[in-house]
Design a protein around this motif. Structure first.
Motif, PDB file in Angstrom:
ATOM      1  N   PRO A  30      -2.120 -54.426 -68.553  1.00  0.00           N
ATOM      2  CA  PRO A  30      -1.184 -53.829 -67.585  1.00  0.00           C
ATOM      3  C   PRO A  30      -1.306 -52.320 -67.457  1.00  0.00           C
ATOM      4  O   PRO A  30      -1.690 -51.630 -68.400  1.00  0.00           O
ATOM      5  N   TRP A  31      -0.973 -51.835 -66.286  1.00  0.00           N
ATOM      6  CA  TRP A  31      -0.850 -50.401 -66.036  1.00  0.00           C
ATOM      7  C   TRP A  31       0.605 -49.987 -66.223  1.00  0.00           C
ATOM      8  O   TRP A  31       1.534 -50.705 -65.836  1.00  0.00           O
ATOM      9  N   PHE A  32       0.805 -48.780 -66.753  1.00  0.00           N
ATOM     10  CA  PHE A  32       2.121 -48.164 -66.839  1.00  0.00           C
ATOM     11  C   PHE A  32       2.044 -46.810 -66.143  1.00  0.00           C
ATOM     12  O   PHE A  32       1.206 -45.973 -66.505  1.00  0.00           O
ATOM     13  N   VAL A  33       2.881 -46.610 -65.149  1.00  0.00           N
ATOM     14  CA  VAL A  33       2.916 -45.327 -64.436  1.00  0.00           C
ATOM     15  C   VAL A  33       4.036 -44.499 -65.056  1.00  0.00           C
ATOM     16  O   VAL A  33       5.227 -44.797 -64.893  1.00  0.00           O
ATOM     17  N   ILE A  34       3.648 -43.452 -65.796  1.00  0.00           N
ATOM     18  CA  ILE A  34       4.583 -42.661 -66.594  1.00  0.00           C
ATOM     19  C   ILE A  34       4.890 -41.325 -65.913  1.00  0.00           C
ATOM     20  O   ILE A  34       3.969 -40.558 -65.615  1.00  0.00           O
ATOM     21  N   PRO A  35       6.162 -41.010 -65.667  1.00  0.00           N
ATOM     22  CA  PRO A  35       6.509 -39.694 -65.107  1.00  0.00           C
ATOM     23  C   PRO A  35       5.980 -38.580 -66.014  1.00  0.00           C
ATOM     24  O   PRO A  35       6.197 -38.621 -67.230  1.00  0.00           O
ATOM     25  N   ALA A  36       5.309 -37.594 -65.429  1.00  0.00           N
ATOM     26  CA  ALA A  36       4.618 -36.597 -66.265  1.00  0.00           C
ATOM     27  C   ALA A  36       5.037 -35.159 -65.987  1.00  0.00           C
ATOM     28  O   ALA A  36       4.433 -34.231 -66.523  1.00  0.00           O
ATOM     29  N   ASP A  37       6.073 -34.952 -65.189  1.00  0.00           N
ATOM     30  CA  ASP A  37       6.515 -33.578 -64.934  1.00  0.00           C
ATOM     31  C   ASP A  37       7.190 -32.960 -66.153  1.00  0.00           C
ATOM     32  O   ASP A  37       7.258 -31.738 -66.286  1.00  0.00           O
ATOM     33  N   ASN A  38       7.727 -33.811 -67.040  1.00  0.00           N
ATOM     34  CA  ASN A  38       8.364 -33.345 -68.277  1.00  0.00           C
ATOM     35  C   ASN A  38       7.589 -33.935 -69.459  1.00  0.00           C
ATOM     36  O   ASN A  38       7.692 -35.133 -69.747  1.00  0.00           O
ATOM     37  N   LYS A  39       6.824 -33.090 -70.126  1.00  0.00           N
ATOM     38  CA  LYS A  39       5.935 -33.589 -71.176  1.00  0.00           C
ATOM     39  C   LYS A  39       6.690 -34.285 -72.303  1.00  0.00           C
ATOM     40  O   LYS A  39       6.198 -35.271 -72.862  1.00  0.00           O
ATOM     41  N   TRP A  40       7.870 -33.785 -72.647  1.00  0.00           N
ATOM     42  CA  TRP A  40       8.629 -34.396 -73.738  1.00  0.00           C
ATOM     43  C   TRP A  40       8.986 -35.842 -73.403  1.00  0.00           C
ATOM     44  O   TRP A  40       8.963 -36.718 -74.274  1.00  0.00           O
ATOM     45  N   PHE A  41       9.290 -36.108 -72.121  1.00  0.00           N
ATOM     46  CA  PHE A  41       9.633 -37.470 -71.721  1.00  0.00           C
ATOM     47  C   PHE A  41       8.386 -38.349 -71.675  1.00  0.00           C
ATOM     48  O   PHE A  41       8.430 -39.527 -72.060  1.00  0.00           O
ATOM     49  N   THR A  42       7.276 -37.783 -71.204  1.00  0.00           N
ATOM     50  CA  THR A  42       6.014 -38.524 -71.171  1.00  0.00           C
ATOM     51  C   THR A  42       5.679 -39.046 -72.560  1.00  0.00           C
ATOM     52  O   THR A  42       5.306 -40.209 -72.734  1.00  0.00           O
ATOM     53  N   ARG A  43       5.819 -38.197 -73.570  1.00  0.00           N
ATOM     54  CA  ARG A  43       5.495 -38.581 -74.947  1.00  0.00           C
ATOM     55  C   ARG A  43       6.407 -39.698 -75.436  1.00  0.00           C
ATOM     56  O   ARG A  43       5.953 -40.648 -76.089  1.00  0.00           O
ATOM     57  N   LEU A  44       7.702 -39.599 -75.118  1.00  0.00           N
ATOM     58  CA  LEU A  44       8.644 -40.639 -75.525  1.00  0.00           C
ATOM     59  C   LEU A  44       8.290 -41.987 -74.906  1.00  0.00           C
ATOM     60  O   LEU A  44       8.290 -43.018 -75.588  1.00  0.00           O
ATOM     61  N   HIS A  78       0.586 -35.550 -79.730  1.00  0.00           N
ATOM     62  CA  HIS A  78       1.923 -35.754 -80.280  1.00  0.00           C
ATOM     63  C   HIS A  78       2.199 -37.212 -80.634  1.00  0.00           C
ATOM     64  O   HIS A  78       2.797 -37.497 -81.669  1.00  0.00           O
ATOM     65  N   VAL A  79       1.743 -38.120 -79.800  1.00  0.00           N
ATOM     66  CA  VAL A  79       2.030 -39.533 -80.029  1.00  0.00           C
ATOM     67  C   VAL A  79       1.283 -40.064 -81.247  1.00  0.00           C
ATOM     68  O   VAL A  79       1.824 -40.831 -82.044  1.00  0.00           O
ATOM     69  N   MET A  80       0.034 -39.638 -81.415  1.00  0.00           N
ATOM     70  CA  MET A  80      -0.792 -40.195 -82.485  1.00  0.00           C
ATOM     71  C   MET A  80      -0.805 -39.334 -83.746  1.00  0.00           C
ATOM     72  O   MET A  80      -1.536 -39.629 -84.688  1.00  0.00           O
ATOM     73  N   SER A  81      -0.007 -38.291 -83.785  1.00  0.00           N
ATOM     74  CA  SER A  81      -0.049 -37.376 -84.932  1.00  0.00           C
ATOM     75  C   SER A  81       0.462 -38.016 -86.220  1.00  0.00           C
ATOM     76  O   SER A  81       0.160 -37.544 -87.315  1.00  0.00           O
ATOM     77  N   GLY A  82       1.236 -39.112 -86.101  1.00  0.00           N
ATOM     78  CA  GLY A  82       1.777 -39.729 -87.300  1.00  0.00           C
ATOM     79  C   GLY A  82       0.979 -40.893 -87.836  1.00  0.00           C
ATOM     80  O   GLY A  82       1.338 -41.460 -88.873  1.00  0.00           O
ATOM     81  N   VAL A  83      -0.107 -41.263 -87.159  1.00  0.00           N
ATOM     82  CA  VAL A  83      -0.867 -42.437 -87.602  1.00  0.00           C
ATOM     83  C   VAL A  83      -1.972 -42.021 -88.573  1.00  0.00           C
ATOM     84  O   VAL A  83      -2.390 -40.866 -88.616  1.00  0.00           O
ATOM     85  N   ASN A  84      -2.446 -42.992 -89.329  1.00  0.00           N
ATOM     86  CA  ASN A  84      -3.531 -42.761 -90.281  1.00  0.00           C
ATOM     87  C   ASN A  84      -4.838 -42.608 -89.509  1.00  0.00           C
ATOM     88  O   ASN A  84      -5.259 -43.544 -88.816  1.00  0.00           O
ATOM     89  N   PRO A  85      -5.508 -41.453 -89.604  1.00  0.00           N
ATOM     90  CA  PRO A  85      -6.757 -41.248 -88.863  1.00  0.00           C
ATOM     91  C   PRO A  85      -7.818 -42.306 -89.163  1.00  0.00           C
ATOM     92  O   PRO A  85      -8.681 -42.571 -88.335  1.00  0.00           O
TER      93      PRO A  85
END
Length: 293
Positions: free
Chosen positions: A240-254, A78-85
């Motif tokens: 750097p590391w980023f610890v991203i909450p992953a219980d809600n996929k829509w929020f993870t992507r944002l 979802h995150v990379m779907s808009g970039v030029n392959p």
């Protein structure tokens, strides 16, 4: 709008505990408006990537680490779907091959690094060597390292040395123009169970399920400890590391796309400007093209 970088970045030298971080966190955001916001970020990312590719000055390496069912694949999709392959490459790392084991643990990852102007995505990464291997140290013995023929040698000193190697590796990348972002998708054990059950119940997702996934759940606490140690020892200003909450996929992507977008924007990529000697001839070339029959 809050900065996801400030919210989820693990600062170098500061203590933290995964137990204190909520995998279900969504803050002020709601799923109802997430699609529009994600689409907006995709537009920004697409524009930035176009300039980033054209400028050809830096490369961006994005690492995804997580336990099974945390949503690495869907986040990348979802995150990379808009970039030029043409300016993006994705590598998914499985168990090392016999050839890989004949070399140092960083070699296969070094070979997969993005070129200047490109965004490289690593689905799992060199961190497997201080995560899975730390939970299952018998895997290290397969590397046939000098002086490490028994588990007794796979001790704290060994892991500290690996963290040091990783830090040197990532600093070297940064010094040579590669920006490194590392995401740990923080999933709760309850949510993992829920997603595993969905994989079993949904025939379209049966292929994603592995009996090994159940076996690894028995090591949940060991994995949490391994992730904490790895993040504490390798989250630096260079990488750097980023610890991203992953219980809600829509929020993870944002959160992920926001951090990638903000990082690229901070580099201020620009389209190359032709030197005067070249641009002065453009009108001449235009006239020649228009004169063609």
């Amino acid at each position: 709008m809050e900065s996801f970088i400030k919210k989820f970045k693990i600062e170098e030298g500061k203590d933290f505990s995964l137990k204190k971080l909520d995998p279900s966190y969504t803050g002020e955001y709601r799923k109802d408006g997430s699609k529009e916001l994600l689409a907006s970020y995709k537009e920004q990312l697409s524009s930035l990537q176009d300039k980033f590719y054209a400028e050809n000055s830096h490369s961006l390496l994005v690492l995804f680490q997580a336990l099974d069912a945390a949503g690495k694949d869907s986040a990348i999709k979802h995150v990379m779907s808009g970039v030029n392959p043409q300016g993006c490459q994705v590598f998914s790392f499985k168990q090392p091959s016999s050839e890989d084991l004949e070399h140092d643990f960083l070699r296969r990852h070094y070979k997969a690094l993005p070129e200047k102007g490109r965004i490289g995505i690593h689905n799992r990464s060199h961190y497997e060597n201080v995560l899975v291997c730390k939970v299952h140290p018998e895997l290290v013995l397969k590397e046939n390292l000098p002086g490490h023929t028994s588990l007794n040698k796979i001790n704290k000193s060994f892991w500290d040395s690996r963290y040091k190697s990783i830090n040197h590796f990532e600093k070297h990348l940064n010094d040579n123009g590669t920006v490194v972002l590392k995401f740990f998708l923080h999933l709760s054990k309850e949510k993992q169970k829920e997603r595993f059950l969905k994989r079993i119940d949904d025939k379209k997702k049966n292929w994603k399920f592995s009996a090994g996934d159940i076996a690894e759940r028995a090591y949940w606490n060991d994995y949490m400890n391994a992730y904490e140690d790895a993040i504490l020892n390798t989250s630096t200003e260079n990488a750097p590391w980023f610890v991203i909450p992953a219980d809600n996929k829509w929020f993870t992507r944002l959160a992920v796309i926001s951090i990638i977008t903000e990082t690229l924007d901070s580099l201020s990529p620009q389209y190359p400007v032709l030197p005067d000697s070249a641009s002065s001839h453009l009108q001449e070339y235009k006239s020649l093209l228009n004169a063609e029959r």
